[in-house]
Enzyme design. Structure first.
Site, PDB file in Angstrom:
ATOM      1  N   SER A 206      -3.000  11.435  -7.273  1.00 30.72           N
ATOM      2  CA  SER A 206      -1.406  12.224  -7.648  1.00 30.72           C
ATOM      3  C   SER A 206      -1.497  10.983  -8.661  1.00 30.72           C
ATOM      4  O   SER A 206      -0.900  11.387  -9.861  1.00 30.72           O
ATOM      5  CB  SER A 206      -0.560  12.318  -6.816  1.00 30.72           C
ATOM      6  OG  SER A 206       0.204  10.870  -6.677  1.00 30.72           O
ATOM      7  N   ARG A 210      -1.985  12.296 -12.955  1.00 29.28           N
ATOM      8  CA  ARG A 210       0.454  11.900 -13.237  1.00 29.28           C
ATOM      9  C   ARG A 210      -0.359  11.788 -14.420  1.00 29.28           C
ATOM     10  O   ARG A 210       0.536  12.322 -15.723  1.00 29.28           O
ATOM     11  CB  ARG A 210       1.167  11.424 -12.571  1.00 29.28           C
ATOM     12  CG  ARG A 210       2.546  11.428 -13.131  1.00 29.28           C
ATOM     13  CD  ARG A 210       3.340  11.219 -12.326  1.00 29.28           C
ATOM     14  NE  ARG A 210       3.478  11.326 -11.356  1.00 29.28           N
ATOM     15  CZ  ARG A 210       2.678  11.195 -10.095  1.00 29.28           C
ATOM     16  NH1 ARG A 210       2.423  10.101  -9.750  1.00 29.28           N
ATOM     17  NH2 ARG A 210       3.053  11.131  -8.897  1.00 29.28           N
ATOM     18  N   ASN A 214      -0.306  14.268 -18.547  1.00 31.21           N
ATOM     19  CA  ASN A 214       0.385  13.426 -19.553  1.00 31.21           C
ATOM     20  C   ASN A 214       0.116  13.387 -20.723  1.00 31.21           C
ATOM     21  O   ASN A 214       0.433  13.876 -21.985  1.00 31.21           O
ATOM     22  CB  ASN A 214       1.697  13.348 -19.148  1.00 31.21           C
ATOM     23  CG  ASN A 214       2.687  13.398 -18.006  1.00 31.21           C
ATOM     24  OD1 ASN A 214       3.572  13.530 -18.582  1.00 31.21           O
ATOM     25  ND2 ASN A 214       2.601  13.209 -16.941  1.00 31.21           N
TER      26      ASN A 214
END
Lengths: 283, 157
Positions: A206, A210, A214
């Protein structure tokens, strides 16, 4: 457009910009014989820029009245120091500098996204390189590589703080606890161990995903905005509207992206500190 | 989203950068920050001390001022007293001197008067004798009456 002279469709343009400069074309999902030179080049370059700037500030650092540059770097240092102090309880001689490096490095890497999307591919094209993605954090390898580094540090600090025995005990005893009865102890150890492994994997994945997600999304939107300007086909209502749309949308997205650049870097730093901080606390 | 060796290279770069920062960046910056914090703390402490000593000095100054005022008052009073004494003394001395001068003048006047009287008496005597001579020259032999005349002159003196 990068390949001037030849007409390219929108999907070709996007596909071209999403193709890495690799040592060899990658066919399978996971292939560790392949290395992406563009990601490596730009991440190392930004890393060098970061440590050069930090080193420049550090070597000229005085306890007297600081210059603006030194004061700026010191603000960052103090921010990181305060955060790491509140999150990590233990020896922070490596952890706080690590967090500073992570923050600065990710900021500079992310900031490449704010440069025109065609700038580096075009320069590379002039040098005979046909595929180039300058944004390292939009490459899952880069972000997962960093979170992999964080995982290594988490394991290292777990072993350092708790010892091998303590760490292994925690792997099988937390979070559900253990029992004096050997049968129940083994019964509890299995879900405990599985959950801990899942936790380590999910933390790592994660953390990397992440940042990657993005930046990849942000980059893709820049590509789509660039298509508006790329739709120029001589003076005409459609072309002018697309051109203006490019300017407006590009400006808005770039301004918004400044927030994402800093926020994602900050989140990455904070999570790095949190994960390493958790390694310092025994259950 | 393909995974490849870039991942491991990135991991190594990551750790190398962090190590570099730990060795060559962080200690200097945090050292400078801490040293400056100490300097600022010292400065603030010194300022506190300075203002405290200023207050002390003000108290001392007020004390000194009161003392000086009292002393000045005392000196003024003393000077007044001395002034009065000097005036008194001078007055006495002047009186004595005046008395002396007056006495001297009186004595001189007396002696002058005496001398004038004597002269006058002499001249009156001479005048009287001369008058008597003139009267007597016709009938009396001057030689025969010389004793008398001398006696008269003596008496008139």
């Amino acid at each position: 457009m990068s390949s001037a002279g030849t007409e390219v469709t929108s999907s070709e343009y996007i596909k071209h910009h999403l193709t890495h400069l690799s040592s060899s074309p990658q066919t399978s999902l996971v292939d560790f014989s392949v290395i992406r030179w563009d990601t490596m080049f730009f991440s190392v370059l930004t890393g060098l820029i970061v440590i050069f700037l930090l080193r420049a500030a550090a070597s000229k650092a005085t306890a007297g009245v600081p210059g603006r540059f030194q004061a700026g770097v010191e603000m960052l240092v103090e921010l990181v120091e305060d955060q790491s102090k509140s999150i990590v309880h233990g020896n922070r001689a490596f952890i706080a500098p690590l967090a500073l490096t992570v923050f600065c490095w990710v900021v500079v890497m992310n900031a490449i996204d704010l440069l025109p999307v065609d700038l580096f591919p075009m320069l590379a094209g002039l040098m005979g390189i046909h595929n180039l993605r300058p944004l390292p954090t939009a490459d899952l390898n880069a972000t997962l590589g960093m979170s992999f580094g964080v995982l290594i540090l988490v394991l290292y600090y777990n072993l350092k703080i708790k010892g091998i025995g303590g760490f292994l005990h925690e792997l099988v005893a937390a979070p559900f606890g253990t029992s004096k009865n050997p049968f129940f102890a083994v019964l509890l150890a299995i879900p405990n161990f599985l959950l801990n492994i899942i936790e380590f994997v999910s933390k790592t994945v994660s953390l990397g995903m992440r940042l990657f997600g993005n930046m990849y999304a942000g980059e893709l939107i820049f590509f789509l905005i660039a298509l508006l300007g790329g739709a120029w086909a001589g003076f005409g209502v459609g072309s002018v509207l697309a051109f203006l749309g490019h300017i407006v949308a590009g400006s808005i997205w770039a301004i918004f992206h400044v927030l994402i650049v800093l926020l994602q870097a900050f989140i990455f730093m904070m999570l790095t500190l949190v994960y390493i901080g958790q390694a310092h606390e025994s259950h | 989203m393909n995974l490849n060796a870039t991942l491991f290279a990135q991991t190594i770069v990551f750790i190398v950068l962090a190590l570099f920062t730990m060795k060559l960046v962080w200690p200097f910056l945090i050292g400078a920050i801490d040293e400056r914090r100490k300097k600022i703390a010292d400065g603030l402490a010194a300022a506190d001390k300075g203002s405290a000593s200023l207050k002390d000095a003000e108290v001392r100054i007020r004390q000194l001022e009161t003392d000086a005022r009292a002393k000045a008052q005392e000196i003024l009073a003393q000077a007044d007293k001395r002034h009065a004494a000097v005036v008194e003394e001078a007055k006495a001395a002047a009186k004595v001197e005046a008395d002396r001068l007056i006495a001297g003048a009186k004595a001189e006047i007396d002696s002058e008067m005496q001398r004038a009287k004597d002269t006058l008496r002499e001249q009156v005597a001479a005048l009287a004798v001369a008058g008597a001579e003139k009267i007597l020259r016709r009938e009396v032999n001057a030689q025969a009456h010389a004793d008398l005349l001398g006696q008269l002159r003596q008496e008139l003196r």
